[in-house]
Design an enzyme around this catalytic site. Sequence first.
Site, PDB file in Angstrom:
ATOM      1  N   GLU A 363       0.834  -1.221   0.000  1.00 29.49           N
ATOM      2  CA  GLU A 363       0.000   0.000   0.000  1.00 29.49           C
ATOM      3  C   GLU A 363       0.870   1.273   0.000  1.00 29.49           C
ATOM      4  O   GLU A 363       0.537   2.275   0.636  1.00 29.49           O
ATOM      5  CB  GLU A 363      -1.025  -0.040   1.129  1.00 29.49           C
ATOM      6  CG  GLU A 363      -1.931  -1.254   0.944  1.00 29.49           C
ATOM      7  CD  GLU A 363      -3.298  -1.153   1.552  1.00 29.49           C
ATOM      8  OE1 GLU A 363      -3.767  -0.033   1.803  1.00 29.49           O
ATOM      9  OE2 GLU A 363      -3.914  -2.225   1.740  1.00 29.49           O
TER      10      GLU A 363
HETATM   11  N1  CAA Z   1      -6.412  11.441  -4.252  1.00 33.41           N
HETATM   12  C1  CAA Z   1      -6.907  11.844  -5.440  1.00 33.41           C
HETATM   13  N2  CAA Z   1      -6.143  11.976  -6.547  1.00 33.41           N
HETATM   14  C2  CAA Z   1      -4.830  11.714  -6.440  1.00 33.41           C
HETATM   15  C3  CAA Z   1      -4.240  11.297  -5.238  1.00 33.41           C
HETATM   16  C4  CAA Z   1      -5.101  11.159  -4.106  1.00 33.41           C
HETATM   17  N3  CAA Z   1      -4.636  10.756  -2.915  1.00 33.41           N
HETATM   18  N4  CAA Z   1      -2.930  11.104  -5.442  1.00 33.41           N
HETATM   19  C5  CAA Z   1      -2.683  11.396  -6.731  1.00 33.41           C
HETATM   20  N5  CAA Z   1      -3.839  11.760  -7.327  1.00 33.41           N
HETATM   21  C6  CAA Z   1      -4.053  12.183  -8.715  1.00 33.41           C
HETATM   22  C7  CAA Z   1      -3.220  13.428  -9.025  1.00 33.41           C
HETATM   23  O1  CAA Z   1      -3.914  14.596  -8.635  1.00 33.41           O
HETATM   24  C8  CAA Z   1      -3.065  13.324 -10.536  1.00 33.41           C
HETATM   25  O2  CAA Z   1      -4.250  13.744 -11.172  1.00 33.41           O
HETATM   26  P1  CAA Z   1      -4.279  15.106 -12.083  1.00 33.41           P
HETATM   27  O3  CAA Z   1      -3.279  14.892 -13.170  1.00 33.41           O
HETATM   28  O4  CAA Z   1      -5.698  15.169 -12.539  1.00 33.41           O
HETATM   29  O5  CAA Z   1      -3.890  16.207 -11.148  1.00 33.41           O
HETATM   30  C9  CAA Z   1      -2.976  11.827 -10.747  1.00 33.41           C
HETATM   31  O6  CAA Z   1      -3.549  11.197  -9.601  1.00 33.41           O
HETATM   32  C10 CAA Z   1      -1.556  11.349 -10.939  1.00 33.41           C
HETATM   33  O7  CAA Z   1      -0.843  11.743  -9.789  1.00 33.41           O
HETATM   34  P2  CAA Z   1       0.717  12.037  -9.801  1.00 33.41           P
HETATM   35  O8  CAA Z   1       1.065  12.929 -10.925  1.00 33.41           O
HETATM   36  O9  CAA Z   1       1.075  12.465  -8.430  1.00 33.41           O
HETATM   37  O10 CAA Z   1       1.265  10.569 -10.138  1.00 33.41           O
HETATM   38  P3  CAA Z   1       2.696   9.942  -9.964  1.00 33.41           P
HETATM   39  O11 CAA Z   1       2.965   9.087 -11.127  1.00 33.41           O
HETATM   40  O12 CAA Z   1       3.707  10.989  -9.605  1.00 33.41           O
HETATM   41  O13 CAA Z   1       2.471   8.931  -8.727  1.00 33.41           O
HETATM   42  C11 CAA Z   1       2.263   8.196  -6.479  1.00 33.41           C
HETATM   43  C12 CAA Z   1       1.975   9.292  -7.510  1.00 33.41           C
HETATM   44  C13 CAA Z   1       1.827   8.776  -5.145  1.00 33.41           C
HETATM   45  C14 CAA Z   1       3.744   7.872  -6.400  1.00 33.41           C
HETATM   46  C15 CAA Z   1       1.434   6.938  -6.842  1.00 33.41           C
HETATM   47  O14 CAA Z   1       1.883   6.358  -8.033  1.00 33.41           O
HETATM   48  C16 CAA Z   1       1.450   5.894  -5.763  1.00 33.41           C
HETATM   49  O15 CAA Z   1       0.718   6.013  -4.771  1.00 33.41           O
HETATM   50  N6  CAA Z   1       2.253   4.818  -5.911  1.00 33.41           N
HETATM   51  C17 CAA Z   1       2.229   3.688  -4.976  1.00 33.41           C
HETATM   52  C18 CAA Z   1       1.196   2.691  -5.371  1.00 33.41           C
HETATM   53  C19 CAA Z   1       0.769   1.817  -4.235  1.00 33.41           C
HETATM   54  O16 CAA Z   1       0.498   2.288  -3.134  1.00 33.41           O
HETATM   55  N7  CAA Z   1       0.636   0.545  -4.497  1.00 33.41           N
HETATM   56  C20 CAA Z   1       0.147  -0.365  -3.517  1.00 33.41           C
HETATM   57  C21 CAA Z   1      -0.534  -1.498  -4.167  1.00 33.41           C
HETATM   58  S1  CAA Z   1      -2.014  -2.002  -3.406  1.00 33.41           S
HETATM   59  C22 CAA Z   1      -1.595  -3.053  -2.160  1.00 33.41           C
HETATM   60  O17 CAA Z   1      -0.489  -3.148  -1.738  1.00 33.41           O
HETATM   61  C23 CAA Z   1      -2.766  -3.755  -1.581  1.00 33.41           C
HETATM   62  C24 CAA Z   1      -2.526  -5.006  -0.877  1.00 33.41           C
HETATM   63  O18 CAA Z   1      -2.648  -6.056  -1.441  1.00 33.41           O
HETATM   64  C25 CAA Z   1      -2.295  -4.980   0.587  1.00 33.41           C
END
Ligand code: CAA
Length: 380
Positions: A363
């Site tokens: 996550e």
């Molecule tokens: N709420 C709403 N929108 C969001 C957001 C949030 N919390 N975070 C980002 N966004 C939106 C941004 O506003 C953007 O939209 P716009 O272009 O319209 O403004 C869009 O999403 C893309 O955002 P970024 O440009 O910030 O994207 P990025 O490529 O730089 O990545 C990141 C951002 C935070 C690194 C994201 O990729 C991320 O969270 N990565 C980690 C993924 C993750 O947590 N994976 C876990 C897998 S699930 C799991 O583990 C479950 C399990 O089995 C236990």
Amino acid sequence: MDFTLTEEQLMVQQAARDFAQNELLAGIIERDDAQQFPTEQVKKMAELGFLGMMVDSKYGGSGLDTLSYVLVMEELSKIDASSSVIVSVNNSLVCWGLEAFGSEAQKEKYLTKLATGEIIGAFCLSEPEAGSDATSQKTTALDKGDHYILNGTKNWITNGNSAEVYLVIAQTDIEKGHKGINAVIVEKGMEGFEIGPKENKMGIRSSDTHSLIFNDVKVPKENRIGEDGFGFKFAMKTLAGGRIGIAAQALGIAAGAYELALKYSKERKAFGTEIANHQSVAFKLADMHTKIQAARHLVYKAAWDKDNGNNYDLSGAMAKLYAAETAMEVATEAVQIHGGNGFVKEYHVERLMRDAKITQIYEGTSEIQKIVISRSILKG
Ligand code: CAA
């Protein structure tokens, strides 16, 4: 500021504590060894209402607040983080996402069964080449009018084989980047949907983690969650809440390891006295206790933000980062305090140390939490 829990929150906390002691502890070493899914325990957690804790009672949920959910996650994780991740994924990533953004028909069809725990769900974002870099989705959901055709592979999916309902993130329109991503509901048994082999993991060994393969799976359009192109935002918004659940899991692992170390240090003697009387051990306990309490405040505050309609992206990320780092550190020190006994399974702390590691990874890794936190503070 009021730090007191309500009567209801205290009751829910006690119910989870009793359940963990009475139902999760027995057989835990064997389940961990054999990577055996806790089928009976999940059934009982469903009866207690732990699988749809925050869902409105009209959809079969318990209708409780996020803080109650966090208290339950903490208590379950003190004993069995494999069981608690099943609870966390079903509550935060599946039920919450469906209730917040699903259509009424999707809620009727899926949420009502997921919230009661009649079935459980999985959240499918990660791919072989899209872990932290979540916008790089290679799985495609091509638009064919009244349905999508889904192709690709998902990795490290919690509840991978035990789920009946899968929320799958996939790219529909590559030209639109993350705005061309959709989230669709896939049912187990749909033609072309295959469950890959189970992962042999370091920790949380009795939760079942699989890769999933989609080969021309026909998914009806009505199974898309939200508007066309909402899939990435759906994943991010859902994960923001999921991180509070995993932060609570990490907090529970740390607290569980600390409680064992505290008890052991008052029983085990060395150099003519209980080891707690040696400053080297007492100071470790002091550090552990302080960090756990700091983590607890961050986790409860993030839950409070969510319950009070505040943005919780930042507080959830800080809680997850700090609680996960604390879990790893405290569990490692708990093994150290146990000495040779800490290295053998019967004392439980080695399992908690292995389980702690994943909280720094799933996550959103600790490094991803730092991206979320730094972006938030830099934008002011
Ligand atoms: N709420 C709403 N929108 C969001 C957001 C949030 N919390 N975070 C980002 N966004 C939106 C941004 O506003 C953007 O939209 P716009 O272009 O319209 O403004 C869009 O999403 C893309 O955002 P970024 O440009 O910030 O994207 P990025 O490529 O730089 O990545 C990141 C951002 C935070 C690194 C994201 O990729 C991320 O969270 N990565 C980690 C993924 C993750 O947590 N994976 C876990 C897998 S699930 C799991 O583990 C479950 C399990 O089995 C236990």
